[in-house]
Design an enzyme around this catalytic site. Structure first.
Site, PDB file in Angstrom:
ATOM      1  CE  LYS A   1       2.819   1.939  -7.908  1.00  0.00           C
ATOM      2  NZ  LYS A   1       1.516   1.769  -7.248  1.00  0.00           N
TER       3      LYS A   1
HETATM    4  O1  G3P Z   1      -2.761   3.787  -8.483  1.00  0.00           O
HETATM    5  C1  G3P Z   1      -2.363   4.672  -7.493  1.00  0.00           C
HETATM    6  C2  G3P Z   1      -3.438   4.769  -6.498  1.00  0.00           C
HETATM    7  O2  G3P Z   1      -3.435   3.676  -5.638  1.00  0.00           O
HETATM    8  C3  G3P Z   1      -3.508   6.064  -5.794  1.00  0.00           C
HETATM    9  O3  G3P Z   1      -4.823   6.363  -5.799  1.00  0.00           O
HETATM   10  O4  G3P Z   1      -6.869   7.470  -5.120  1.00  0.00           O
HETATM   11  O5  G3P Z   1      -4.901   7.400  -3.548  1.00  0.00           O
HETATM   12  O6  G3P Z   1      -4.849   8.845  -5.568  1.00  0.00           O
HETATM   13  P1  G3P Z   1      -5.385   7.603  -4.959  1.00  0.00           P
END
Ligand code: G3P
Length: 214
Positions: free
Chosen positions: A83
């Site tokens: 990633k």
């Molecule tokens: O898939 C990416 C994720 O882990 C980020 O999620 O909720 O932190 O925006 P969030």
């Protein structure tokens, strides 16, 4: 649309791996911090639980450093996907890793231009962040529109890069990922569990239970 688990918490991955429907796992530095174990330890455990693409994120930096770090993770298991953050150095690193046959997932994608650059560099996956884009725009459709536009762009130009709908916060994001034609949605554990539920399923079961007694 394939389902990935968006978590590095080993207990959660152990549980979802028994469901038999999870095709991959994505992690990021925040999720690794939450898991309480080091990234390499997490990778070792996750590859034994899920036989599919497992995203491990390198630290943001220059392309040379990111490629170096990526090579270490890629050597750990055939299913590791690196990633890479959506930066200029990230794009350079993706180009180099693609030439080495190492799979990449370009993360923190918020526009079609970014997705185009990542795909042009050879990214295996791009991860548009639905929830964070909705937060920024104070809407509940910006993430959906982004995934839909990237899908259309990839189709128009024949890119093989797959879309991982990410930053999924609730069931509506899952529905929107399906409608937008995402190849994959990476989903937190609590949303995966919610996906199983519907009040009418519960009501229907209660009715059947009563009928069975008679
Ligand atoms: O898939 C990416 C994720 O882990 C980020 O999620 O909720 O932190 O925006 P969030």
């Amino acid at each position: 649309m394939k389902l990935f688990a968006d978590t590095a918490i080993i207990g959660e991955i152990e549980e979802v791996s028994t469901w038999g429907i999870i095709s991959g796992v994505t992690t990021n530095p925040s999720l690794i911090a939450k898991s309480g174990i080091a990234l390499t330890d997490a990778i070792q455990k996750i590859v034994n639980l899920v036989d599919g693409p497992i995203s491990a994120e390198v630290a943001e930096g220059n392309a040379t450093d990111m490629v170096q770090e990526a090579k270490v993770y890629a050597k750990m298991h055939k299913n590791i996907v690196i990633k890479i953050p959506m930066t200029l150095e990230g794009v350079k690193a993706v180009k180099q890793l693609t030439a080495l046959g190492i799979k990449t997932n370009v993360t923190l994608v918020f526009s079609t231009s970014q997705a185009l650059m990542a795909a042009t560099a050879g990214a295996t996956y791009v991860s548009p962040f639905m929830g964070r884009l909705d937060d920024l725009t104070k809407t509940d459709t910006a993430g959906f529109e982004l995934v839909k536009d990237i899908k259309e762009m990839f189709r128009t130009y024949g890119f093989k890069t797959q879309i991982i709908a990410a930053s999924i916060r609730h069931l509506n994001h899952v529905d929107q990922s399906i409608k937008a034609g995402a190849d994959i949605a990476t989903i937190p554990f609590h949303v995966l569990k919610e996906m199983l539920q519907h009040e009418l399923t519960d009501k229907g079961l209660a009715i059947f239970r009563e009928a069975a007694k008679k």
